[in-house]
Design an enzyme around this catalytic site. Structure first.
Site, PDB file in Angstrom:
ATOM      1  N   ARG A  97     -33.523 -27.752 -26.990  1.00  0.00           N
ATOM      2  CA  ARG A  97     -32.592 -26.733 -26.957  1.00  0.00           C
ATOM      3  C   ARG A  97     -32.118 -26.482 -25.484  1.00  0.00           C
ATOM      4  O   ARG A  97     -33.026 -26.791 -24.357  1.00  0.00           O
ATOM      5  CB  ARG A  97     -32.768 -25.371 -27.219  1.00  0.00           C
ATOM      6  N   ARG A 631       4.430   9.458   0.115  1.00  0.00           N
ATOM      7  CA  ARG A 631       5.027   8.394   0.972  1.00  0.00           C
ATOM      8  C   ARG A 631       6.694   8.538   1.117  1.00  0.00           C
ATOM      9  O   ARG A 631       7.138   8.876  -0.066  1.00  0.00           O
ATOM     10  CB  ARG A 631       4.735   7.143   0.821  1.00  0.00           C
ATOM     11  N   GLU A 758       0.392  -1.570   7.156  1.00  0.00           N
ATOM     12  CA  GLU A 758       0.836  -2.589   6.095  1.00  0.00           C
ATOM     13  C   GLU A 758       1.547  -3.912   6.896  1.00  0.00           C
ATOM     14  O   GLU A 758       1.870  -4.757   5.914  1.00  0.00           O
ATOM     15  CB  GLU A 758       1.391  -2.091   5.011  1.00  0.00           C
ATOM     16  N   GLY A 779      -1.674  -0.394   3.410  1.00  0.00           N
ATOM     17  CA  GLY A 779      -1.118  -0.930   2.429  1.00  0.00           C
ATOM     18  C   GLY A 779      -1.151  -2.369   2.201  1.00  0.00           C
ATOM     19  O   GLY A 779      -0.494  -3.204   2.830  1.00  0.00           O
ATOM     20  N   CYS A 844      -4.215   1.938  -0.103  1.00  0.00           N
ATOM     21  CA  CYS A 844      -3.698   2.298  -1.328  1.00  0.00           C
ATOM     22  C   CYS A 844      -2.869   1.101  -1.986  1.00  0.00           C
ATOM     23  O   CYS A 844      -2.146   1.139  -2.982  1.00  0.00           O
ATOM     24  CB  CYS A 844      -2.565   3.415  -0.948  1.00  0.00           C
TER      25      CYS A 844
HETATM   26  C1  PEP Z   1       1.236  -1.740  -0.122  1.00  0.00           C
HETATM   27  O1  PEP Z   1       2.274  -2.344   0.344  1.00  0.00           O
HETATM   28  O2  PEP Z   1       0.244  -2.075  -0.187  1.00  0.00           O
HETATM   29  C2  PEP Z   1       1.565  -0.452  -0.728  1.00  0.00           C
HETATM   30  C3  PEP Z   1       0.804   0.193  -1.300  1.00  0.00           C
HETATM   31  O3  PEP Z   1       3.064  -0.196  -0.854  1.00  0.00           O
HETATM   32  P1  PEP Z   1       3.867  -0.809  -1.924  1.00  0.00           P
HETATM   33  O4  PEP Z   1       2.988  -1.654  -2.789  1.00  0.00           O
HETATM   34  O5  PEP Z   1       4.764   0.352  -2.488  1.00  0.00           O
HETATM   35  O6  PEP Z   1       4.819  -1.626  -0.806  1.00  0.00           O
HETATM   36 MG    MG Z   2       4.065  -1.549   1.131  1.00  0.00          MG
END
Ligand code: PEP
Ligand code: MG
Length: 887
Positions: A97, A631, A758, A779, A844
Site C-alpha cells: 500500500r 472613505r 495605496e 489599501g 483594508c
Molecule cells: C484598496 O485599494 O486596497 C482599497 C481598499 O480600495 P479600493 O479597493 O476601493 O480601491
Molecule cells: Mg483603493
C-alpha cells in the site's frame, strides 16, 4: 540522506515512530506507533519516501541497497509469521500500500493478496479447508494486480466475471462457489495474457517488485497530481510503500472489516462512530459498493470484539490527542488494526472536537485554535436551507447526511461534465452511483454531491467532508441511468441540467432550486472564537499596545450589523461611492457631475447631503461606539454616467438638459486609464465641494447620534494620496467643514482624519505624510496593482497562466505579496511611526481576510485587519493563529 531505507514493524516493536511521517508516510508512521503501543497490527515493513524520490531520480530504478534491505526485511517478516511468500504449504500473503506524509485518500495504488499463485492457492486450500476463499482471493489478486500494475482495464475483468455469473444464473459474487471461482481465475488469466502479452507472474518476488513499482509510480499519476494541486500539497519526497502481512475480513462469516472514527466526523459528537461489513475486504467498505452496517450492530453481534475495538479507540485518541479515523479487520473473531490517522472532518466537527478536547483536558486552548483551518471555519459560514422554509418542502429522496451544508445546482452525471458545465459558468450537483478517485476534479467544482450507494465512509462521503462540500450519500431511492443521463426519484424523472437542492445536514434531496441562507455562529464556535479573541487582545508589539484587532469593510448598516454579529470590532472601510449608486442619490449626483458652474454643483449636492447623513447615522448606530472609517469618494466620475448615446439622451431627458451638451460632458470624462486617472483625492482637489459635502454629512451624523447618547468615533479617510501636499490641502478643507459643524453643536465628537496608503509613493514618503495623518490604512488592492503594474481589472487574462506556470506562486490580489508589496507596507508603518510613534495603522484591501496575509500584517505591526463581514470569523481565528505562530 541516511542509509536505512526500510523500517520493520512487528513482534510488539517497530523501528519507526509517529513523528517520522515525512520519512514513513502517515500510514507507515502510525502502523509503527500502534505496534509500539502494543495494539494488534499485522506485522510488515515500510519502504521510506526517500526511496520514492530516489526511484524518480534514478529513472525508475532502485539502488542495490534498497533491494538488499527489502529482502532482509521480507526474510524477517517470513520468520515472524512462520510462513513463506509463495509457499506450497501455508503461504505468506501481503498487501502493498501507498502512504504519503499527507493523507491522499484513494489517490494512489494498493495491491492486496500478493504472493498468490497456483501452488499457494493449493497450500491455502489444504491448510484452511476453504477452497472457495482461496480461489476468491486469487481472482481478486489477479484483477487488482492486472489493473494496478499492468494497466489491464477493470472492465475487462468485470465482463469476464459477469459472463460466468450469467452462466450460473447468479447475481451476487458471494453466490459463486469454489469451482466457479476457479473458472473465473482461468478466465482472468486469459484476459491478463491477452492484454499484457505474457502469463500472470507466478514468482512472488516478481509480483512484489511489480507492486512496489506500481505504488511508487502512482505518486505521479494524474489523479494524485490533481489532488495535490487542488489541496495545495507542496514539496513532499513522495509516497512510502507499506508491505504488510494480510489478514482477511472475507475469511469466513466470523470475519469482517470496517472503518471507524473515535467521534462523529460530521458533527463532532463524542460517540463511537463507524461502519463495517462481515465477510468482506476493506475496499468493499471504502468503495461504497455494498452499503455497510453501523458499528452499533457489531456491539450486539460480537460484543467481545466490539469492546476490544472500543478500548483501542480510547487509547489511540488519548495517545494522539485527536479524533482518530481507524481501519480494522476481524479474522475469525480476532481483531487487527490496519490504520489510524487523525480523522478528516467537517468544519462543524472540527470546531466541536477541538472545543470538547479542551474541556476534557486533552489539549490546551492554543492547540484548539491552531487546529482549525480557515477552510473549515468557512464551511460553517456556508449556506443552509432555513428551518422555516424547510417545513414547507417535500423531499424527493432521503439518503445519508454525509457532509453538511446545502447545495443548489444543475444535475450532471459525470465528473467531466461537471468540469465542463462549471467552466461555462453553471453551478452543478454531481449525481453518481458512487464516486471514485477519478472523479476528484468534478467533485471539486461541484456545489454538492449525491450518490445512490455507499455509506458514511464511502469515497464520496470522505472526500466531500474533506472538501467541505455538501454531500448526500447512499440515497437508495435515487435510481440513476447514466447512459440516458437521467435519474428517477419519487416516481419522477430528472434530467441532466435540471436543478436540484441537497441538504447534506439531514440527507434530504429536493427538486428545483431552493433559496439558501447563511447561518449564524453557534455555541462551540463562539467559544472557540472568544479564546481566539483573548489571544489577539493580549498580543503586544512595538508601537501597538492594544492587541491585534479585526474590523470589517461595510458600506451599509445591514452589512455592518452582520459583521458586528460575527465579531467585528470596528469598520475599517466604508466605500461611500457604493452609496451613490442608489437611485435616490444617483440622479442628483449626475446633476452635480454635469453642472456648468460651482453654484449649480453646490445646489446639486444639497439633496445628497441629507441622504448621506441618514446613511452615516445608520452605520454609527449599528457600530455603537466602535471606530468607523469612512472613505471619501474614490472612483472616477465617468462611472456614474452612461456611455451609450441612447442612454445619454434618456438621461438628458431625465435631467432636463440638452443631450448634445451631456454627451460632450460624458465624452470629456472618459479616460484611457481610469484606474490611474481622475479618482480618489484627485477628485477632492478638483471638486472640493464633493468632499466638503461628505465631511459635513459624516460630522452632522456623528453629532446627531452623539446627541442621542450614542458614542461615535468617526475616522475620515482620504484615498489615493501620493504626495504630502494633497493631504495637506484636503485635511485643511476638511477641518474647515468640521469646525463649522462642531461650532455651536451641543455634543462632543472625537474624530480622526487619516489617509490610505495605496500608492507606492505614499509608502515611500510615509514619514513626510505622517504629520498630516491621524492614521494609515493600507489599501493593498491598489498598492498591489501599482507595485506590480498589473491592472486590477484585467488580471484574469494572464495571472491564471502565470500561476499555472509557476511564474507567480499565487494570485497577489488574494494573498499579499509579502516580499514585494509587503516591503512597502512595512516601510509605511516604520516611516510613519518614526514620526508619530502611536500612529494607528490597518489594512483594508482584500488581503485583510486572507489568513497568510493576516499573519504578515501581524508581523508588520498593523493594529488591525479589515475584511468583508463573512470573513470576520475567519480573520479572528487567523489573527490569533498569527499571534501564536509569532510567539
Ligand atoms: C484598496 O485599494 O486596497 C482599497 C481598499 O480600495 P479600493 O479597493 O476601493 O480601491
Ligand atoms: Mg483603493
Amino acid at each position: 540522506m541516511n542509509d536505512r531505507y526500510v523500517y520493520y514493524f512487528g513482534g510488539g516493536k517497530a523501528e519507526g515512530r509517529a513523528e517520522m511521517r515525512e520519512l514513513l508516510g502517515g500510514k507507515g508512521a502510525n502502523l509503527a506507533e500502534m505496534t509500539n503501543l502494543g495494539i494488534p497490527v499485522p506485522p510488515g515493513f515500510t519502504i521510506s519516501t526517500e526511496v520514492c524520490s530516489l526511484y524518480y531520480k534514478n529513472n525508475r530504478a532502485y539502488p542495490e541497497e534498497v533491494k538488499r534491505q527489502v529482502a532482509r526485511n521480507l526474510d524477517r517478516l517470513e520468520k515472524e509469521m512462520e510462513k513463506k511468500l509463495g509457499d506450497r504449504n501455508d503461504p505468506l500473503l501481503v498487501s502493498v500500500r501507498s502512504g504519503a506524509a499527507v493523507s491522499m485518500p484513494g489517490m494512489m495504488d494498493t495491491v492486496l493478496n500478493l504472493g498468490l499463485n497456483f501452488s499457494a492457492v493449493e497450500g491455502i486450500t489444504e491448510n484452511t479447508g476453504n477452497s472457495r476463499f482461496a480461489w476468491d482471493a486469487y481472482r481478486r489478486f489477479i484483477q487488482m494486480y492486472g489493473n494496478v500494475v499492468m494497466g489491464v482495464p477493470h472492465d475487462d475483468f468485470e465482463k469476464a466475471l459477469n459472463a460466468i455469473k450469467r452462466e450460473r444464473g447468479v447475481e451476487a459474487d458471494t453466490e459463486l462457489d469454489a469451482s466457479d471461482l476457479r473458472r473465473v481465475v482461468d478466465s482472468y488469466m486469459a484476459v491478463y495474457e491477452g492484454m499484457v502479452g505474457k502469463g500472470f507472474p507466478q514468482d512472488p518476488i516478481e509480483q512484489l517488485w511489480g507492486a512496489i513499482d506500481a505504488v511508487f509510480g502512482s505518486w505521479n499519476n494524474e489523479r494524485a497530481l490533481k489532488y495535490r494541486r487542488i489541496n495545495r500539497i507542496g514539496e513532499l519526497l513522495g509516497t512510502a510503500v507499506n508491505v504488510q502481512s494480510m489478514v482477511y475480513g472475507n475469511w469466513s462469516d466470523t470475519s469482517g472489516t470496517g472503518v471507524c472514527f473515535s467521534r462523529d466526523p460530521s458533527t463532532g459528537e463524542n460517540y463511537f462512530y463507524g461502519e463495517y461489513l462481515m465477510n468482506a475486504q476493506g475496499e468493499d467498505v471504502v468503495a461504497g459498493i455494498r452499503t455497510p452496517e453501523p458499528l452499533s450492530s457489531l456491539e450486539s453481534a460480537n460484543p467481545g470484539v466490539y469492546q476490544q475495538l472500543a478500548g483501542v479507540k480510547e487509547r489511540l485518541e488519548k495517545h494522539y490527542r485527536d479524533m482518530q479515523d481507524m481501519e480494522f479487520t476481524i479474522q475469525e473473531g480476532r481483531l487487527f488494526l490496519l490504520q489510524t490517522r487523525n480523522g478528516k472532518r467537517t468544519g462543524k466537527a472540527a470546531v466541536k472536537v477541538a472545543v470538547d478536547l479542551v474541556k476534557e483536558g486533552m489539549i490546551g486552548r492554543e492547540d484548539a485554535i491552531s487546529r482549525i483551518t480557515a477552510e473549515q471555519l468557512d464551511q460553517l459560514l456556508h449556506p443552509m436551507i432555513s428551518p422555516g422554509m424547510k417545513k414547507n418542502l417535500k423531499p424527493i429522496a432521503k439518503g445519508l447526511e454525509a457532509s453538511p451544508g446545502a447545495a443548489v445546482g444543475r444535475v450532471v452525471f459525470s465528473a467531466d461534465e461537471a468540469e465542463l458545465w462549471v467552466a461555462r459558468g453553471e453551478r452543478v450537483v454531481l449525481v453518481r452511483r458512487e464516486t471514485s478517485p477519478e472523479d476528484i476534479g468534478g467533485m471539486n467544482v461541484a456545489e454538492g454531491i449525491l450518490t445512490s450507494t455507499g455509506g458514511m465512509t464511502s469515497h464520496a462521503a470522505v472526500v466531500a467532508r474533506g472538501m467541505g462540500k455538501p454531500c448526500v450519500a447512499g440515497c437508495k431511492t435515487v435510481v440513476i441511468d447514466e447512459a440516458a443521463k437521467t435519474f428517477s426519484a419519487d416516481e419522477k424523472a430528472y434530467r441532466e441540467g435540471d436543478f436540484i437542492t441537497l441538504d447534506g445536514s439531514d440527507g434530504e434531496v429536493y427538486a428545483g432550486s431552493v433559496e439558501l441562507e447563511k447561518p449564524s455562529l453557534g455555541g462551540e464556535l463562539n467559544e472557540l472564537l472568544s479564546w481566539a479573541d483573548e489571544i489577539r487582545h493580549s498580543a503586544r508589539r512595538a508601537g501597538v499596545e492594544d492587541g491585534f484587532m479585526v474590523r470589517t469593510n461595510a458600506d451599509l448598516p445591514q452589512d455592518a450589523k452582520l459583521a458586528v454579529d460575527f465579531g467585528a470590532e470596528g469598520i475599517g472601510l466604508t466605500r461611500t461611492e457604493h452609496m451613490f449608486f442608489e437611485d435616490a442619490k444617483l440622479t442628483p449626483f449626475r446633476r452635480m457631475i454635469i453642472a456648468d458652474n460651482l453654484q449649480e454643483r453646490v445646489d446639486a449636492l444639497k439633496p445628497i447631503l441629507k441622504l448621506q447623513i441618514e446613511d452615516f447615522r445608520g452605520i454609527f448606530r449599528v457600530m455603537d461606539g466602535k471606530p468607523v472609517t469612512i472613505r471619501l469618494l474614490d472612483p472616477p466620475l465617468h462611472e456614474f454616467v452612461p456611455h451609450a448615446e441612447a442612454e445619454v439622451s434618456e438621461l438628458a431627458r431625465e435631467l432636463g438638459t440638452d443631450a448634445a451638451k451631456l454627451l460632450k460632458r460624458v465624452r470629456g470624462l472618459q479616460e484611457l486609464n481610469p484606474m490611474l486617472g481622475h479618482r480618489g483625492c484627485r477628485l477632492g482637489i478638483t471638486y472640493p465641494e464633493v468632499y466638503d459635502m461628505q465631511v459635513e454629512a459624516i460630522m452632522s451624523a456623528a453629532v446627531a447620534e452623539a446627541r442621542a447618547g450614542i458614542r461615535v468615533q468617526p475616522e475620515i479617510m482620504i484615498p489615493l494620496i501620493g504626495s504630502t501636499a494633497e493631504l495637506e490641502v484636503l485635511r485643511a478643507n476638511a477641518l474647515k467643514v468640521i469646525d463649522r459643524v462642531l461650532e455651536g453643536a451641543d455634543a462632543k465628537v472625537d474624530y480622526l482624519i487619516g489617509t490610505m496608503i495605496e500608492i507606492p509613493r505614499a509608502a515611500l514618503t510615509a514619514d513626510l505624510i505622517a504629520p498630516h495623518a491621524d492614521f494609515y490604512s493600507f489599501g493593498t488592492n491598489d498598492l498591489t496593482q501599482m507595485t506590480f503594474g498589473f491592472s486590477r481589472d484585467d488580471v484574469g487574462t494572464f495571472v491564471p497562466e502565470y500561476i499555472e506556470r509557476k511564474i507567480l506562486p499565487f494570485d497577489p490580489f488574494q494573498t499579499l505579496d509579502s516580499s514585494g508589496v509587503g516591503q512597502l507596507v512595512e516601510m509605511g508603518v516604520r516611516k510613519g511611526r518614526g514620526v508619530k510613534p502611536a500612529l494607528k495603522a490597518g489594512i483594508c484591501g482584500e488581503h485583510g481576510g486572507d489568513p497568510s496575509s493576516i499573519a504578515f500584517c501581524y508581523r508588520a505591526n498593523l493594529n488591525y485587519v479589515s475584511c468583508s463581514p463573512y470573513r470576520v470569523p475567519i480573520a479572528r481565528l487567523a489573527a490569533a493563529q498569527a499571534v501564536l505562530a509569532a510567539k
